[in-house]
Design a protein around this motif. Structure first.
Motif, mmCIF file in Angstrom:
data_model
loop_
_atom_site.group_PDB
_atom_site.id
_atom_site.type_symbol
_atom_site.label_atom_id
_atom_site.label_comp_id
_atom_site.label_asym_id
_atom_site.label_seq_id
_atom_site.Cartn_x
_atom_site.Cartn_y
_atom_site.Cartn_z
ATOM 1 N N LYS B 56 -5.219 -36.487 33.908
ATOM 2 C CA LYS B 56 -5.175 -36.136 32.625
ATOM 3 C C LYS B 56 -5.578 -37.765 32.310
ATOM 4 O O LYS B 56 -6.594 -38.040 31.972
ATOM 5 C CB LYS B 56 -4.050 -36.024 32.412
ATOM 6 C CG LYS B 56 -3.135 -34.477 32.367
ATOM 7 C CD LYS B 56 -1.427 -34.566 31.710
ATOM 8 C CE LYS B 56 -0.471 -35.585 32.214
ATOM 9 N NZ LYS B 56 -0.372 -35.103 33.505
ATOM 10 N N SER B 57 -5.080 -38.737 32.840
ATOM 11 C CA SER B 57 -5.572 -39.827 32.839
ATOM 12 C C SER B 57 -7.022 -40.370 33.591
ATOM 13 O O SER B 57 -7.585 -40.893 33.047
ATOM 14 C CB SER B 57 -4.620 -41.087 33.654
ATOM 15 O OG SER B 57 -3.312 -40.723 33.835
ATOM 16 N N VAL B 58 -7.076 -39.529 34.542
ATOM 17 C CA VAL B 58 -8.595 -39.505 35.024
ATOM 18 C C VAL B 58 -9.476 -39.088 33.839
ATOM 19 O O VAL B 58 -10.556 -39.993 33.926
ATOM 20 C CB VAL B 58 -8.379 -38.667 36.255
ATOM 21 C CG1 VAL B 58 -10.566 -38.491 36.641
ATOM 22 C CG2 VAL B 58 -7.784 -39.230 37.061
ATOM 23 N N PHE B 100 -2.672 -47.023 27.239
ATOM 24 C CA PHE B 100 -2.590 -46.644 28.853
ATOM 25 C C PHE B 100 -0.729 -46.449 28.897
ATOM 26 O O PHE B 100 -0.344 -46.796 28.514
ATOM 27 C CB PHE B 100 -3.458 -47.988 29.301
ATOM 28 C CG PHE B 100 -4.350 -48.282 29.375
ATOM 29 C CD1 PHE B 100 -5.440 -48.375 30.447
ATOM 30 C CD2 PHE B 100 -5.193 -48.770 28.536
ATOM 31 C CE1 PHE B 100 -6.292 -48.456 30.603
ATOM 32 C CE2 PHE B 100 -6.452 -49.333 28.392
ATOM 33 C CZ PHE B 100 -7.312 -49.188 29.389
ATOM 34 N N GLN B 101 -1.217 -45.676 30.021
ATOM 35 C CA GLN B 101 0.346 -45.248 30.638
ATOM 36 C C GLN B 101 1.070 -46.022 31.108
ATOM 37 O O GLN B 101 2.401 -46.159 30.860
ATOM 38 C CB GLN B 101 -0.162 -44.508 31.831
ATOM 39 C CG GLN B 101 0.889 -43.066 32.288
ATOM 40 C CD GLN B 101 1.195 -42.117 32.700
ATOM 41 O OE1 GLN B 101 -0.538 -42.119 33.496
ATOM 42 N NE2 GLN B 101 1.842 -41.713 33.724
ATOM 43 N N SER B 102 0.278 -47.272 31.720
ATOM 44 C CA SER B 102 0.932 -48.598 32.462
ATOM 45 C C SER B 102 1.374 -49.382 31.047
ATOM 46 O O SER B 102 1.287 -50.753 31.417
ATOM 47 C CB SER B 102 -0.034 -49.054 33.596
ATOM 48 O OG SER B 102 -0.977 -49.597 32.631
ATOM 49 N N TYR B 178 -3.991 -41.186 23.468
ATOM 50 C CA TYR B 178 -2.712 -41.723 23.473
ATOM 51 C C TYR B 178 -2.346 -41.325 25.063
ATOM 52 O O TYR B 178 -2.225 -39.558 25.132
ATOM 53 C CB TYR B 178 -1.596 -41.237 22.620
ATOM 54 C CG TYR B 178 -1.573 -41.404 21.262
ATOM 55 C CD1 TYR B 178 -1.771 -42.851 20.729
ATOM 56 C CD2 TYR B 178 -2.424 -40.647 20.263
ATOM 57 C CE1 TYR B 178 -1.631 -43.059 19.628
ATOM 58 C CE2 TYR B 178 -2.602 -40.858 19.211
ATOM 59 C CZ TYR B 178 -2.611 -42.040 18.827
ATOM 60 O OH TYR B 178 -2.345 -42.051 17.396
ATOM 61 N N ASP B 179 -1.712 -41.618 26.303
ATOM 62 C CA ASP B 179 -1.877 -41.385 27.339
ATOM 63 C C ASP B 179 0.046 -42.357 27.425
ATOM 64 O O ASP B 179 0.427 -42.930 28.013
ATOM 65 C CB ASP B 179 -2.718 -42.194 28.411
ATOM 66 C CG ASP B 179 -2.000 -41.806 30.280
ATOM 67 O OD1 ASP B 179 -1.470 -40.538 29.681
ATOM 68 O OD2 ASP B 179 -2.375 -42.245 30.686
ATOM 69 N N GLU B 180 0.164 -40.502 27.324
ATOM 70 C CA GLU B 180 2.287 -40.607 27.379
ATOM 71 C C GLU B 180 2.406 -41.614 26.602
ATOM 72 O O GLU B 180 3.584 -42.483 26.648
ATOM 73 C CB GLU B 180 2.973 -40.066 28.891
ATOM 74 C CG GLU B 180 1.236 -39.710 29.833
ATOM 75 C CD GLU B 180 2.490 -39.674 30.356
ATOM 76 O OE1 GLU B 180 3.525 -39.415 31.075
ATOM 77 O OE2 GLU B 180 1.590 -38.073 31.019
HETATM 78 MG MG LIG Z 1 -1.328 -40.188 34.232
#
Ligand SMILES: [Mg+2]
Ligand SMILES: Nc1ncnc2c1ncn2[C@@H]1O[C@H](COP(=O)(O)OP(=O)(O)OP(=O)(O)O)[C@@H](O)[C@H]1O
Lengths: 260, 258
Positions: B56-58, B100-102, B178-180
């Motif tokens: 998903k992030s990719v 970002f997820q991070s 929106y990543d998570e």
């Molecule tokens: Mg991800």
């Protein structure tokens, strides 16, 4: 008969040389176009130049002092002790000052750029900058390369001056010379042909430190280890490059007849 | 497919903001995206659902150009991002927001500077008072006004996520990724974030791609849900379709909830 086989090791070396050249090339293509990040450039000049002053001053002073004390006995053997200021002046300005300062600079600045950009890369801060429409190559890389290129020559000239002052103190440990006599002698031994190539090569030293530090940080691998490797290899590679550039510089100066 | 391809990417086609066609991406032998297709229409919230490591992030990174797909095309706001020059891409990206997820907060800057950074660059010459009011508004949205002078290292995980969310929204972009957004947040805050995502859509007409495992978030924010499985779009539909599905692979996501 095969004279040259490509092992993994030298393939990687050739690849890396190519990538660094491309990276440096991108600096001239992308980094030189507007918009210019003047504020960040000034901040970096302050961090890279001004913050390195104490270290460079200390090493410069010791370098001049030690060089003088080491040279004296040999000169006494040949009966030319009175030539000490000229000898020291030439060695500091032509070679020792630029190279030692550049190496110290590579250790301090190369590693910090490598680590800073490396950890920004790993934590996706560089990606974040990129998606918000701020070109990280301009904002982070170009400003740092310009700062190292401009600051190292200034630091070198200062280090040279402080080293000569250290040398003056070194001379006075064993004999008494006046400040003005010492510097008159130093400048008798020096002319523009000594100074110019020495200063010009420091621009290239600074450029090398900036490019290598940024390249290593920008291409850092994931994880804490990746950041450590980025910082470490930035110092190692830029130090080697400093010597290679020095070698080229002396050859070129020689060909141009500037070494006499 | 021919008709879809002919209209994709043409700037007259106002109804789609993102078109992804035949996207392939692999890392070594690991095929992550395998002929993936997606369309996002204006003012639509599309949720991408999928297991951890499903890509998903990719996918979103390929859409914004942070990763280069091996093949396939991506059109964002009518532009083929693979053919854009560096400064054209920079310009396009000012219309995008990305969480970002991070989190990816700039850790040498305070919260205020993190939020100010994109604002200053995109509205040059804006009055300081106006910038300040934008920052305050963004922080109020995520309920963290009093963190303004803190450094990212001083924030908790959930707080950092909300600041990152505030940063992604502060320019009121046309598309937000929106990543998570609700990962690692308590249910109360998660609900507020869901409301905020909806508010962005209603008030500022943003379209968005939301990546999440959180079914509450899907339920509240999704106009359309997409399940990413083995590099392909396994199913597509509304939350209701998903809920009523008898497919084992889809049911799994609901069972995890209870
Ligand atoms: Mg991800
Ligand atoms: N830079 C990279 N290099 C190599 N492999 C990668 C890289 N980034 C992602 N991958 C691989 O791609 C796959 C998908 O990763 P991705 O981060 O997109 O998962 P995800 O769906 O976002 O999972 P999660 O829900 O846990 O965030 C994983 O198998 C991962 O190993």
């Amino acid at each position: 008969m095969k004279l040259w086989t490509l092992t993994e090791g030298n393939k990687e070396f050739i690849n890396e040389t190519g990538s660094i050249t491309k990276f440096a090339n991108r600096f001239f293509i992308v980094g030189m176009k507007p918009r210019y990040e003047f504020k960040e450039l000034l901040t970096q000049c302050y961090l890279i130049g001004y913050k390195s002053l104490p270290l460079v001053a200390l090493t410069g002073f010791i370098m001049g002092l030690v060089l003088t004390m080491q040279l004296r006995p040999s000169l006494i053997v040949y009966g030319v002790e009175s030539q000490l200021p000229e000898m020291v002046g030439i060695s500091i300005v032509r070679e020792v000052g630029p190279v030692i300062t550049a190496l110290i600079f590579a250790g301090k600045i190369g590693s910090s750029i490598g680590a800073e950009l490396g950890s920004m890369k790993v934590t996706e801060q560089i990606d974040a900058m990129e998606v918000s429409g701020i070109n990280p190559f301009k904002f982070l890389v170009a400003t740092r390369i310009i700062s190292t290129t401009l600051m190292l020559p200034i630091l070198t000239v200062l280090a040279d001056a402080i080293a000569l002052f250290g040398s003056y103190i070194g001379v006075n440990i064993n004999s008494v010379t006046s400040f003005s006599l010492f510097f008159t002698q130093v400048f008798q031994g020096l002319d523009l042909n000594d100074l110019l190539p020495a200063v010009i090569k420091t621009f290239f030293f600074g450029f090398a430190v900036g490019v290598v530090g940024c390249y290593k940080g920008f291409n850092s691998n994931k994880g804490t280890k990746g950041v450590g490797i980025a910082a470490n290899s930035a110092v190692v590679l830029s130090s080697v490059l400093i010597f290679i550039i020095d070698l080229l510089a002396v050859q070129i100066a020689d060909l141009m007849g500037l070494n006499y | 497919m021919g008709t879809i391809e002919s209209t994709a990417g043409s700037s007259e086609d106002k109804s789609t903001v993102i078109v992804v066609e035949h996207l392939y991406k692999k890392f070594g032998d690991n095929v992550v995206l395998d002929d993936f297709n997606l369309k996002v229409f204006t003012q639509e919230n599309v949720v991408v659902l999928g297991k951890s490591g499903s890509g998903k992030s990719v996918l979103v990174k390929c859409i914004v150009g942070l990763m280069k797909p091996d093949s396939g095309r991506v059109y964002v706001l009518g532009e083929d991002i693979a053919t854009l020059k560096e400064d054209e891409l920079d310009l396009l990206r000012t219309k995008l927001g990305f969480l970002f997820q991070s989190n990816a907060l700039y850790d040498s800057m305070t919260v205020r500077e993190n939020l100010e950074f994109p604002v200053r660059r995109h509205w040059e010459g804006m009055e300081q008072a106006e910038i300040d009011s934008k920052i305050t508004e963004a922080l109020e949205n995520v309920g963290l006004e009093d963190t303004i002078d803190m450094l990212p290292s001083e924030l908790s995980g959930g707080m950092a996520k909300r600041i990152a969310l505030a940063r992604a929204m502060i320019l009121k972009p046309e598309i937000i990724f929106y990543d998570e957004p609700t990962a690692g947040l308590d249910p109360v805050t998660a609900r507020e974030i869901n409301a905020l995502i909806l508010k962005m859509k209603r008030k500022y007409h943003t379209s968005s791609i939301i990546i999440t495992h959180d079914m509450e978030c899907v339920k509240h924010t999704a106009d359309r849900v997409l399940l990413l499985l083995e590099g392909k779009c396994y199913m597509e539909g509304t939350y209701k379709d998903l809920e009523q599905s008898t497919d084992k692979k889809i049911k799994q996501f609901f069972e995890l909830e209870s």
